[in-house]
Design a protein around this motif. Structure first.
Motif, PDB file in Angstrom:
ATOM      1  N   GLU A  76      41.344  36.165  35.372  1.00  0.00           N
ATOM      2  CA  GLU A  76      40.872  37.193  34.438  1.00  0.00           C
ATOM      3  C   GLU A  76      39.368  37.087  34.224  1.00  0.00           C
ATOM      4  O   GLU A  76      38.668  38.103  34.159  1.00  0.00           O
ATOM      5  CB  GLU A  76      41.602  37.057  33.106  1.00  0.00           C
ATOM      6  N   GLN A  79      37.598  38.482  37.183  1.00  0.00           N
ATOM      7  CA  GLN A  79      37.682  39.940  37.181  1.00  0.00           C
ATOM      8  C   GLN A  79      36.655  40.534  36.226  1.00  0.00           C
ATOM      9  O   GLN A  79      35.982  41.513  36.549  1.00  0.00           O
ATOM     10  CB  GLN A  79      39.095  40.380  36.792  1.00  0.00           C
ATOM     11  N   ASP A  82      33.243  40.182  37.836  1.00  0.00           N
ATOM     12  CA  ASP A  82      33.080  41.171  38.913  1.00  0.00           C
ATOM     13  C   ASP A  82      32.830  42.562  38.354  1.00  0.00           C
ATOM     14  O   ASP A  82      31.996  43.302  38.862  1.00  0.00           O
ATOM     15  CB  ASP A  82      34.324  41.186  39.819  1.00  0.00           C
ATOM     16  N   ASN A  83      33.552  42.931  37.295  1.00  0.00           N
ATOM     17  CA  ASN A  83      33.353  44.230  36.663  1.00  0.00           C
ATOM     18  C   ASN A  83      31.954  44.351  36.074  1.00  0.00           C
ATOM     19  O   ASN A  83      31.309  45.403  36.188  1.00  0.00           O
ATOM     20  CB  ASN A  83      34.392  44.493  35.586  1.00  0.00           C
TER      21      ASN A  83
END
Length: 89
Positions: A76, A79, A82-83
């Motif tokens: 998580e 992620q 990366d976002n």
């Protein structure tokens, strides 16, 4: 938690689990083959053996649960990172 600390904790949990399992098996073996009457285990020996085996299982279960939760948290977090990096580009 750093990778080094996590590896050390995993090793410690493994050592404790192996030691508790080995102690339980040794106590059971001693009670069966060396303490009269042979072939019979006293209830106190059965209780300590069961407690050691439960400790072993609990340690391994906690370790497995911790590893799964840590990997999920790590995924998580990656992620989110990366976002964030995609939005800044």
């Amino acid at each position: 938690m750093t990778e080094k600390k996590r590896i050390e904790l995993t090793k410690l949990q493994g050592v404790i689990a192996i030691a508790s399992f080995s102690s339980g098996v040794i106590i059971a073996g001693v009670c069966l083959f060396w303490i009269p009457p042979l072939g019979e285990i006293a209830s106190s020996a059965i209780s300590i053996v069961s407690e050691l085996l439960v400790l072993c299982g609990a340690i391994l279960g906690v370790k497995a649960s911790y590893d799964v939760k840590f990997r999920k948290f790590e995924a998580e977090l990656r992620q989110v990172i990366d976002n964030e990096s995609q939005h800044t580009d």
